[in-house]
Design an enzyme around this catalytic site. Structure first.
Site, short mmCIF file in Angstrom:
data_model
loop_
_atom_site.label_atom_id
_atom_site.label_comp_id
_atom_site.label_asym_id
_atom_site.label_seq_id
_atom_site.Cartn_x
_atom_site.Cartn_y
_atom_site.Cartn_z
N ARG A 18 0.84 -1.21 0.00
CA ARG A 18 0.00 0.00 0.00
C ARG A 18 0.87 1.26 0.00
O ARG A 18 1.08 1.89 -1.03
CB ARG A 18 -0.95 -0.05 1.22
CG ARG A 18 -2.08 0.96 1.17
CD ARG A 18 -1.70 2.36 1.57
NE ARG A 18 -1.15 2.47 2.91
CZ ARG A 18 -0.59 3.58 3.38
NH1 ARG A 18 -0.50 4.66 2.63
NH2 ARG A 18 -0.06 3.61 4.60
N ASP A 19 1.45 1.61 1.13
CA ASP A 19 2.29 2.82 1.21
C ASP A 19 3.46 2.69 0.23
O ASP A 19 3.84 3.65 -0.45
CB ASP A 19 2.82 2.98 2.65
CG ASP A 19 3.26 4.40 2.98
OD1 ASP A 19 3.74 5.09 2.08
OD2 ASP A 19 3.13 4.80 4.15
N HIS A 209 5.09 4.50 12.80
CA HIS A 209 5.14 4.48 11.33
C HIS A 209 6.16 5.54 10.91
O HIS A 209 5.90 6.74 11.02
CB HIS A 209 3.74 4.79 10.80
CG HIS A 209 3.60 4.85 9.31
ND1 HIS A 209 2.87 3.92 8.60
CD2 HIS A 209 4.04 5.76 8.40
CE1 HIS A 209 2.86 4.25 7.31
NE2 HIS A 209 3.56 5.37 7.16
N HIS A 211 8.84 7.19 8.11
CA HIS A 211 9.46 7.36 6.79
C HIS A 211 10.92 7.74 7.04
O HIS A 211 11.26 8.37 8.04
CB HIS A 211 8.69 8.41 5.99
CG HIS A 211 7.37 7.88 5.49
ND1 HIS A 211 7.21 7.35 4.25
CD2 HIS A 211 6.17 7.75 6.11
CE1 HIS A 211 5.96 6.92 4.10
NE2 HIS A 211 5.30 7.15 5.23
N CYS A 242 4.01 9.33 0.44
CA CYS A 242 2.64 9.78 0.18
C CYS A 242 2.68 10.79 -0.97
O CYS A 242 3.43 11.77 -0.91
CB CYS A 242 2.08 10.42 1.45
SG CYS A 242 0.48 11.16 1.17
N ASN A 251 9.25 4.37 3.33
CA ASN A 251 9.13 3.90 4.71
C ASN A 251 10.42 3.19 5.08
O ASN A 251 11.15 2.71 4.21
CB ASN A 251 8.01 2.86 4.84
CG ASN A 251 6.64 3.45 4.65
OD1 ASN A 251 6.20 3.68 3.54
ND2 ASN A 251 5.97 3.71 5.73
#
Ligand code: HMG
Ligand code: MG
Length: 305
Positions: A18-19, A209, A211, A242, A251
């Site tokens: 996803r990310d 989470h 990055h 994003c 990430n």
């Protein structure tokens, strides 16, 4: 930070599909995404964000979300990221049962990301979350720009706590608290996560989470461990970012986190070499350099043999 007792086991929530992929310009073929997900599962990943039910006009890479869910849904913990009511309708139709909702602490980011202020998003989520809870769905709330916003700069930790409290009051099961643009430092991370653990850790799970834009993600994970956090979102190959957060690079790489934790004697249940094999499935479709030390080392070693 205090040299507190470290955990024996940590859970890594894989966000690569996803990310990791949402920011890639090239459309990755659906069958490669499915093979990537299945390979990550074979590596030992048991919690994963599979895709997102966002607007295909805003994020074309995620337009095959229904096919991904159809091809990959199993009895493990599979999250789908959802921005609004329309996304919730798609979530119900898909038969998935773990939802990830996302709202930014900063209004400017939230507006750029989902075309609503933070308060407008919360007003939209309140009744939706009530229904999701009645239907026994697991709800993960992703708190974006918890430390820095690409438009507004430094975020007051109290604003982050307020947003976390609002979701906790709605009854979500998990908060995934994000350094969206990779600007947080280990001291601030320790302070914010210690506070959240103390205030909300008894009623829900708290996940970090990170990055890795400025190379601080591993240090931030260590700071979280000291604060008592045992769950982290990571992305195979260090993929990620994003599209609506300028400066948000990948990430932290799953394999780099596994290496660090395993060397510290902390179990993740995931095989590091198998994660690297999974990355090789999508690598031919990725246009940018991967941010993964372990992946690079593996490539160098294979080139020498
Ligand atoms: P909007 O344009 O304001 O939407 O976008 P709208 O409600 O005005 O509707 C416009 C059109 O979009 C309509 O279609 C809707 O049906 C459709 P039309 O009538 O024109 O044909 N639509 C949708 N279609 C599919 N799925 C939906 C959906 N909603 C409306 N869910 C919207 C608002 C939220 C849709 C848009 O802004 C959007 O999709 N944003 C997603 C942004 C995104 O994916 N960002 C990346 C994920 S967040 C992230 O990465 C951060 C995180 O990793 C943590 C961190 O690191 O910080 C989680
Ligand atoms: Mg993210």
């Amino acid at each position: 930070m205090s040299g507190s007792i470290l955990p024996e086991k940590v859970t890594l929530v894989e966000v690569g599909p996803r990310d990791g992929l949402q920011n890639e310009k090239n459309l990755v073929p659906t069958e490669s995404k499915i093979a990537f997900i299945q390979s990550l599962k074979q590596a030992g990943v048991i919690e994963m964000e599979l895709t997102s039910f966002v607007s295909p006009k805003w994020v074309p890479q995620m337009k095959d979300a229904e096919e991904i869910i159809h091809g990959c849904l199993d009895d493990q913990t599979n999250y789908v990221l959802v921005p609004n009511k329309k996304g919730v309708e798609r979530f119900y139709a898909s038969r998935a049962d773990h939802i990830a909702v996302f709202v930014g602490v900063s209004d400017s980011f939230n507006q750029n990301n989902i075309n609503r202020t933070t308060e407008e998003s919360l007003q939209e989520w309140q009744p939706l979350i009530q229904n999701l809870k009645m239907d026994d769905k697991f709800i993960r709330a992703c708190i974006s720009t918890a430390f820095y916003c690409p438009y507004e700069g430094r975020i007051d930790p109290e604003a982050t706590f307020q947003l976390c409290r609002r979701f906790a009051d709605m009854g979500v099961d998990e908060l995934s608290v994000a350094d969206t643009v990779g600007m947080a430092n280990p001291k601030d991370v320790y302070d914010v996560f210690s506070h959240l653990q103390k205030e909300l850790g008894h009623q829900l799970s708290i996940t970090g989470h990170f990055h890795n834009t400025r190379g601080t993600a591993l240090a931030n994970i260590y700071a979280c461990l000291e604060a008592g956090v045992t769950r982290f979102d990571t992305s195979a190959g260090g993929l990620g970012g994003c599209p609506f957060a300028p400066g948000a690079s990948g990430n932290v790489a799953t394999e780099d986190v596994i290496f660090m934790l395993h060397e510290m004697g902390i179990d993740t249940g995931i095989n590091m070499d198998s994660i690297i094999e999974a990355v090789n499935i999508v690598k031919p479709h990725i246009t940018r350099q991967l941010d993964s030390k372990l992946y690079d080392l593996k490539q160098q070693a294979s080139a020498q043999n």
